[in-house]
Design a protein around this motif. Structure first.
Motif, short mmCIF file in Angstrom:
data_model
loop_
_atom_site.label_atom_id
_atom_site.label_comp_id
_atom_site.label_asym_id
_atom_site.label_seq_id
_atom_site.Cartn_x
_atom_site.Cartn_y
_atom_site.Cartn_z
N SER A 85 13.32 -10.04 -7.78
CA SER A 85 12.13 -10.34 -6.97
C SER A 85 12.45 -11.31 -5.83
O SER A 85 11.75 -11.34 -4.82
CB SER A 85 11.02 -10.93 -7.85
OG SER A 85 11.47 -12.11 -8.50
N ALA A 90 7.58 -9.85 -4.34
CA ALA A 90 6.76 -9.76 -5.55
C ALA A 90 5.29 -9.73 -5.21
O ALA A 90 4.89 -10.10 -4.10
CB ALA A 90 7.07 -10.95 -6.46
N GLU A 91 4.51 -9.26 -6.18
CA GLU A 91 3.05 -9.27 -6.02
C GLU A 91 2.49 -10.59 -6.53
O GLU A 91 2.90 -11.07 -7.59
CB GLU A 91 2.43 -8.10 -6.77
CG GLU A 91 2.62 -6.77 -6.08
CD GLU A 91 1.70 -5.70 -6.65
OE1 GLU A 91 1.28 -5.85 -7.81
OE2 GLU A 91 1.39 -4.73 -5.92
N ILE A 92 1.58 -11.18 -5.76
CA ILE A 92 0.90 -12.40 -6.19
C ILE A 92 -0.61 -12.18 -6.14
O ILE A 92 -1.10 -11.27 -5.48
CB ILE A 92 1.30 -13.60 -5.31
CG1 ILE A 92 0.81 -13.37 -3.86
CG2 ILE A 92 2.80 -13.84 -5.34
CD1 ILE A 92 0.88 -14.62 -3.01
N LEU A 93 -1.32 -13.05 -6.83
CA LEU A 93 -2.79 -13.00 -6.83
C LEU A 93 -3.28 -13.84 -5.66
O LEU A 93 -2.99 -15.05 -5.58
CB LEU A 93 -3.31 -13.54 -8.15
CG LEU A 93 -4.61 -12.95 -8.70
CD1 LEU A 93 -4.47 -11.45 -8.88
CD2 LEU A 93 -4.97 -13.61 -10.03
N ASP A 94 -3.99 -13.21 -4.71
CA ASP A 94 -4.45 -13.97 -3.55
C ASP A 94 -5.76 -14.68 -3.84
O ASP A 94 -6.26 -14.66 -4.98
CB ASP A 94 -4.57 -13.05 -2.32
CG ASP A 94 -5.64 -11.98 -2.47
OD1 ASP A 94 -6.47 -12.07 -3.40
OD2 ASP A 94 -5.65 -11.04 -1.66
N PHE A 99 -4.22 -8.45 -6.07
CA PHE A 99 -2.77 -8.52 -5.96
C PHE A 99 -2.32 -8.18 -4.54
O PHE A 99 -2.78 -7.23 -3.92
CB PHE A 99 -2.11 -7.56 -6.96
CG PHE A 99 -2.10 -8.10 -8.36
CD1 PHE A 99 -1.22 -9.12 -8.72
CD2 PHE A 99 -2.98 -7.61 -9.33
CE1 PHE A 99 -1.21 -9.63 -10.01
CE2 PHE A 99 -2.97 -8.11 -10.61
CZ PHE A 99 -2.08 -9.12 -10.96
N LYS A 100 -1.42 -8.98 -4.04
CA LYS A 100 -0.90 -8.81 -2.68
C LYS A 100 0.62 -8.88 -2.72
O LYS A 100 1.19 -9.77 -3.36
CB LYS A 100 -1.47 -9.92 -1.79
CG LYS A 100 -0.96 -9.90 -0.36
CD LYS A 100 -1.52 -11.09 0.41
CE LYS A 100 -0.98 -11.14 1.83
NZ LYS A 100 -1.48 -12.33 2.56
N ILE A 102 4.15 -9.72 -1.38
CA ILE A 102 4.83 -10.62 -0.44
C ILE A 102 6.26 -10.11 -0.27
O ILE A 102 7.06 -10.19 -1.21
CB ILE A 102 4.84 -12.08 -0.95
CG1 ILE A 102 3.41 -12.55 -1.22
CG2 ILE A 102 5.54 -12.98 0.06
CD1 ILE A 102 2.52 -12.58 0.00
#
Length: 320
Positions: A85, A90-94, A99-100, A102
């Motif tokens: 990653s 990776a996907e993050i919680l905005d 999920f977004k 990056i």
């Protein structure tokens, strides 16, 4: 009678290529063959692995190359604790609890994978899809990488402690294995003069992204005679101990040889080498010039070859 427009465009690109080498030489002293091989891999849309002792300006060379081509450049330092990653993203919680994705540093045109063999195979494998498919997959979603896309990786041939050998599948994805040697005495004097003064030359963009695509297109269209196809393919096949026509040196000193991808890269590299030297079809000499960087990381010596001090380059040269 004037030349056809296609020939004029090709000759103009060859001149631009010469300008590009001059621009790189503002920063990089010597290493002419290395620079040329790197540029051939770029024109052929291939990736390269650079091998050399520390302090030979591998990182500076790749950075200078990216600047002179006007391409986006990212450096990734490979370490034992690097995770996939960290490369892909990776996907993050905005803030809206959605999920977004990056994007990681691999989302650039030129990627310097520095000391690639210092990270475990799991992380090395994160590059496999990117190098082959020009895309990455994260959390079940596929993301295309910016084009053109090149991975230029470095590894150190001396320090073995704390390193992880690159898997054969990954090595095979590198078009070239380029070996950097020490500079000559004259070159080293010039290097020290430049790097210990306050003079800092500026690198200009002299070969654009459009030029890269145009050169790649022309190189693919160059005609190749059946004789050259057969010579290149037979040269690759002579590296395989299991082949019925393998020479004695192959059977005696190699565990296994190069696969079909080597044949593809060898022909493409010979075409590119011929083109940048003003020829519009490759000959046997062009194939031989490209044989070492294409084949040296695709053949595996046995213990007898190591005991007798035979390098992969020594063996390949005996197969011409």
């Amino acid at each position: 009678m004037s030349e056809p427009r296609e020939i004029q465009e090709a000759k103009a690109l060859i001149e631009k290529f010469k300008d590009l080498k001059k621009e790189i030489s503002k920063i990089i002293i010597g290493q002419d063959e290395v620079v040329e091989q790197l540029l051939i891999s770029i024109m052929s849309q291939g990736h390269s692995l650079l091998v050399g002792v520390p302090g030979l300006a591998k990182t500076l060379l790749i950075n200078t190359l990216a600047k002179s081509l006007g391409l986006q450049f990212n450096r990734i330092q490979f370490t034992p604790d690097l995770m996939p990653s960290d490369i892909i993203g990776a996907e993050i919680l905005d803030e809206n609890r959605k999920f977004k994705f990056i994007p990681g540093p691999i989302f650039a045109n030129v990627i310097l994978a520095d000391e690639i063999n210092r990270t475990p195979p799991k992380t090395q494998a994160a590059l496999l899809e990117a190098m082959q498919e020009k895309a990455v997959t994260a959390a079940g979603h596929r993301y295309k990488l910016p084009l053109p896309f090149f991975v230029l990786a470095t590894q150190n041939p001396i320090e073995q402690e704390g390193t992880y050998p690159l898997p054969e599948a990954q090595l095979d994805r590198f078009m070239f294995n380029i070996v950097l040697d020490y500079p000559s005495r004259k070159e080293e004097i010039e290097i020290v003069k430049r790097t210990t003064s306050d003079v800092s030359p500026e690198v200009n963009v002299v070969f654009t992204e459009d030029n890269i695509w145009k050169a790649s297109s022309i190189i693919r269209q160059l005609p190749v005679t059946d004789v050259i196809y057969e010579y290149a393919i037979d040269l690759v096949r002579r590296t395989r101990p299991s082949d019925s026509k393998a020479p004695e040196i192959t059977r005696k000193f190699l565990n296994w040889g190069a696969g079909p991808r080597a044949s593809q890269y060898l022909v493409m590299a010979a075409k590119a080498y011929a083109f940048i030297h003003g020829k519009f079809t490759p000959d046997v000499d062009d194939v031989q010039k490209m044989a070492l960087p294409v084949l040296r990381h695709r053949i595996v010596r046995n213990y007898q070859a190591e005991a007798e001090g035979l390098s992969t380059d020594d063996i390949i040269k005996k197969l011409y």
